[in-house]
Design a protein around this motif. Structure first.
Motif, PDB file in Angstrom:
ATOM      1  N   THR A  84      40.760  30.031  -3.338  1.00 21.60           N
ATOM      2  CA  THR A  84      39.630  29.386  -4.007  1.00 21.60           C
ATOM      3  C   THR A  84      39.575  27.899  -3.686  1.00 21.60           C
ATOM      4  O   THR A  84      38.494  27.300  -3.677  1.00 21.60           O
ATOM      5  N   MET A  85      40.718  27.315  -3.378  1.00 22.23           N
ATOM      6  CA  MET A  85      40.787  25.887  -3.091  1.00 22.23           C
ATOM      7  C   MET A  85      40.528  25.559  -1.623  1.00 22.23           C
ATOM      8  O   MET A  85      40.610  24.392  -1.224  1.00 22.23           O
ATOM      9  N   MET A  86      40.187  26.553  -0.814  1.00 22.25           N
ATOM     10  CA  MET A  86      39.776  26.318   0.569  1.00 22.25           C
ATOM     11  C   MET A  86      38.251  26.288   0.631  1.00 22.25           C
ATOM     12  O   MET A  86      37.577  27.043  -0.064  1.00 22.25           O
ATOM     13  N   HIS A  87      37.711  25.422   1.451  1.00 21.72           N
ATOM     14  CA  HIS A  87      36.271  25.396   1.717  1.00 21.72           C
ATOM     15  C   HIS A  87      36.129  25.573   3.224  1.00 21.72           C
ATOM     16  O   HIS A  87      36.140  24.609   3.991  1.00 21.72           O
ATOM     17  N   GLY A  88      36.017  26.843   3.629  1.00 17.23           N
ATOM     18  CA  GLY A  88      36.056  27.174   5.037  1.00 17.23           C
ATOM     19  C   GLY A  88      34.689  27.131   5.700  1.00 17.23           C
ATOM     20  O   GLY A  88      33.705  26.630   5.148  1.00 17.23           O
ATOM     21  N   THR A  89      34.645  27.680   6.900  1.00 16.80           N
ATOM     22  CA  THR A  89      33.416  27.757   7.690  1.00 16.80           C
ATOM     23  C   THR A  89      33.073  29.216   7.913  1.00 16.80           C
ATOM     24  O   THR A  89      33.933  29.991   8.344  1.00 16.80           O
ATOM     25  N   VAL A  90      31.830  29.593   7.636  1.00 16.75           N
ATOM     26  CA  VAL A  90      31.424  30.958   7.974  1.00 16.75           C
ATOM     27  C   VAL A  90      31.364  31.040   9.494  1.00 16.75           C
ATOM     28  O   VAL A  90      30.594  30.312  10.119  1.00 16.75           O
ATOM     29  N   PRO A  91      32.175  31.897  10.097  1.00 19.03           N
ATOM     30  CA  PRO A  91      32.208  31.931  11.570  1.00 19.03           C
ATOM     31  C   PRO A  91      30.931  32.515  12.152  1.00 19.03           C
ATOM     32  O   PRO A  91      30.227  33.290  11.501  1.00 19.03           O
ATOM     33  N   ALA A  92      30.627  32.110  13.375  1.00 20.45           N
ATOM     34  CA  ALA A  92      29.499  32.653  14.127  1.00 20.45           C
ATOM     35  C   ALA A  92      30.013  33.096  15.493  1.00 20.45           C
ATOM     36  O   ALA A  92      30.956  32.503  16.026  1.00 20.45           O
ATOM     37  N   PRO A  93      29.430  34.133  16.064  1.00 21.60           N
ATOM     38  CA  PRO A  93      29.919  34.639  17.353  1.00 21.60           C
ATOM     39  C   PRO A  93      29.882  33.575  18.446  1.00 21.60           C
ATOM     40  O   PRO A  93      28.846  32.957  18.697  1.00 21.60           O
TER      41      PRO A  93
END
Length: 653
Positions: A84-93
């Motif tokens: 919950t404490m990570m703010h990641g990146t939605v990956p794209a191909p």
């Protein structure tokens, strides 16, 4: 003794006091679900997010967000809290930054299921319906997790002209407005709030919940590459604009509601006092410096954000070089690692109780490829661990946690936080503090009830003709008329025009006759950008950002075009002021000189033809020479000797 079960009992007992009394109205919200079943209790519907077959306090929308968050934290594993404490990146191909028109859902599923991440930045561009569809699919993945915690989706600004990676996203189908500087040039609080309200509607229609904006940084160092996202150099003006911006995005000044977009105000604090103008995305720009003793001035715009109850704050990458406050030296580390700046000043003195979200990649290493050996075509290497370069990644997480960071931007390495707790470097109770803050905001925004959006509705709202028209009107208003000579304006239909940097089809549609040479023209119109240099091509952000000198130099293509055209015909010059350009060599050559902060060709022509009025005033002064720029203090406004145009200058049309 089952400590977790006791935690549930206490949370449930505390929650009972938050349920409306018998006979008190409880308004049934719309529930959106793809895989979770629904429960009926007291004639009302609830989502069975954890598939227990009974209503848990965190699933009960009648309770307060705080009560629900307390209950949910008590049910979470350490792994889930760290995720919950990570703010990641939605990956794209095929795209490291996550840019494109579609998500990589296999990669996203790994982040959600294995890393337990539930907050992501999106960098998708495209139409409103297409983005809405992709975000719905992401929410469906999140709904399938053990506790059904919905995803929070954030974005860099996407309603403007700038789309540099790490600063903005291509506007795509969203309505297009001037840059923040343009709103400062207009100086209209109501318009600023209206923009925030429009962008809020567009964000929420596509399933975006967090704005990684506004920039409350001050543009006191004219060479700095991030000026275009600021509200200029005047702290009082910036404070007003920041407050109105936050109020627009968050749907008022009373905190978050189900209609709000979280405003993450950045970059706490002093980023704009960039040493020699170098930006702290790169290691050579890690310092902000305050030779004028003006640190408090750089805090003022954030006070506007606090007055509007901004829900998020992002610390700056920068180290505040050799700064002392109240006689105490400030630790020489980036703000994300600085306990004084985050805990003592932000939370203590200013009472901020929202989420502190670190800027991206502060826990990453900065190896050789990050320190000037990167080459175009190679995978990007990004890390900003300024002041803690010699620590391990785990040690950086621990230091930022101790400083007061709630959520870590640009990383999904949740296992490192787990290790920190298990090794005794931090307590699980410390994680609970941050996780509760994050979850409360999800509850306040209504995401547990319905994180899904209607793509058809997104098609009606995002970039609607009405919103586009408002954006273009604001673009026109934001123009600053610097010179108006020789009776050139207004242009009229039938005029023969030579164009550079402007679409001939748009000019012809307005009745202007486009010719291919200044010799054949009645007037020339040249659009250009503020000058810059590429001084650090082996640094990723040095390659992307505008750095260096601000003056037009002989031999530069646009400057030569201005000189050649103006020698033959009255010339209109419009300069995109993403930095305070030195226009000394242009002023006397231009019959009409305009400073713009993001304007379409159509809106510019509306002003030139008298169909709209330029109303802007300079949000920063324009220096007269590079010598003046080099002599000024990086932290002081209005500090250029003999400026060509002063702050607030602008002719009436």
């Amino acid at each position: 003794m089952n400590v977790r079960r006791i935690g549930y009992a206490w949370a449930a007992l505390a929650a009972l006091s938050s349920i409306p009394a018998q006979g008190q109205a409880a308004t049934q919200p719309d529930l959106g679900a793809r895989s979770a079943a629904k429960l009926t209790v007291d004639g009302l519907s609830f989502k069975d997010l954890n598939r227990s077959g009974k209503l848990e306090p965190y699933e009960d929308w009648r309770l307060t967000p705080q009560a629900r968050a307390n209950d949910l934290v008590g049910r979470m594993t350490l792994d889930e809290k760290a995720g919950t404490m990570m703010h990641g990146t939605v990956p794209a191909p095929g795209n490291t930054f996550g840019s494109g028109e579609h998500y990589d859902f296999e990669g996203a599923a790994k982040l959600i299921n294995e890393k337990r991440v539930s907050s992501f930045i999106t960098r998708l561009s495209g139409s409103g319906p297409a983005i809405a569809e992709e975000n719905n699919k992401l929410q469906a993945l999140a709904e399938q997790t053990r506790l059904g915690v919905p995803a929070t989706i954030s974005t860099d600004p996407r309603n403007h002209f700038q789309s540099t990676a790490g600063a903005g996203v291509d506007s795509g189908g969203f309505s297009k407005w001037p840059e923040s500087l343009g709103f400062a040039a207009i100086g209209d609080d109501a318009l600023m709030r209206r923009f925030g309200d429009v962008a809020r509607q567009e964000y929420r229609a596509t399933g975006i919940h967090v704005a990684l904006s506004p920039q409350a940084d001050l543009a006191t160092e004219p060479r700095w590459s991030r000026i275009t996202g600021t509200f200029g150099e005047d702290a009082d003006l910036a404070s007003r604009m920041v407050r109105a911006y936050v109020a627009g995005f968050q749907a008022g000044e009373n905190g978050l509601s189900k209609d709000s977009v979280v405003a993450v105000v950045k970059h706490w604090v002093g980023y704009g006092a960039a040493k020699e103008g170098w930006d702290s995305h790169s290691p050579y720009g890690r310092y902000a410096t305050f030779p004028g003793g003006n640190f408090a001035y750089h805090v003022k715009p954030f006070e506007g954000a606090f007055a509007a109850k901004a829900a998020g704050v992002m610390p700056t990458y920068s180290i505040l070089e050799n700064l002392s406050i109240d006689g105490k030296p400030v630790e020489q580390v980036g703000a994300g690692f600085n306990k004084y700046l985050l805990t003592d000043l932000l939370r203590g003195k200013y009472g901020f109780n929202g989420v502190i979200l670190s800027d991206w990649a502060i826990t990453n290493d900065c190896p050789a490829a990050c320190r000037g050996e990167w080459k175009a075509g190679q995978p990007p290497v990004i890390g900003m661990p300024w002041g803690v370069d010699d620590l391990t990644e785990t040690q950086r997480f621990a230091k930022a946690l101790g400083a007061g960071v709630d959520q870590f931007g640009g990383t999904e390495n949740s296992e490192l936080l787990v290790g920190i707790v298990k090794s005794g470097q931090a307590t699980e109770a410390r994680l609970d503090q941050s996780v509760k803050r994050i979850l409360v905001q999800k509850f306040e925004q209504g995401l547990f009830e319905n994180p899904y959006v209607d793509p058809a509705r997104a098609g009606r709202i995002v970039g609607s003709p009405a919103f586009q028209a408002e954006g273009e009107a604001a673009q026109a208003r934001s123009l600053v008329l610097l010179e108006k000579k020789n009776g050139v304006l207004p242009l009229t239909a039938g005029k023969k025009v030579y164009l550079q940097g402007l679409d001939a089809k748009i000019a012809a549609a307005r009745g202007l006759v486009v010719v291919d040479s200044p010799d054949k023209a009645d007037v020339a119109i040249i659009r250009t950008g503020a000058p810059h240099q590429m001084l650090h091509p082996n640094y990723l952000f040095g390659l992307m950002q505008h750095e260096g000198d601000l003056d037009f130099k002989d031999g530069a293509a646009d400057y030569e075009a201005i000189k050649q055209a103006s020698a033959k015909v009255p010339t209109i010059v419009s300069v995109f002021l993403d930095r305070p350009a030195i226009l000394t060599g242009v002023k006397d050559r231009a019959s009409v000189l305009i400073g713009d902060f993001g304007v379409s060709d159509a809106a510019l022509l509306d002003v030139l033809m008298g169909k709209a009025k330029a109303q802007g005033r300079l949000p920063f002064e324009l220096p007269s020479s590079m010598a003046a720029v080099q002599s000024q203090a990086s932290d002081k406004p209005y500090d250029s000797a003999a400026p060509l145009y002063r702050f607030g200058y602008g002719l009436t049309q």
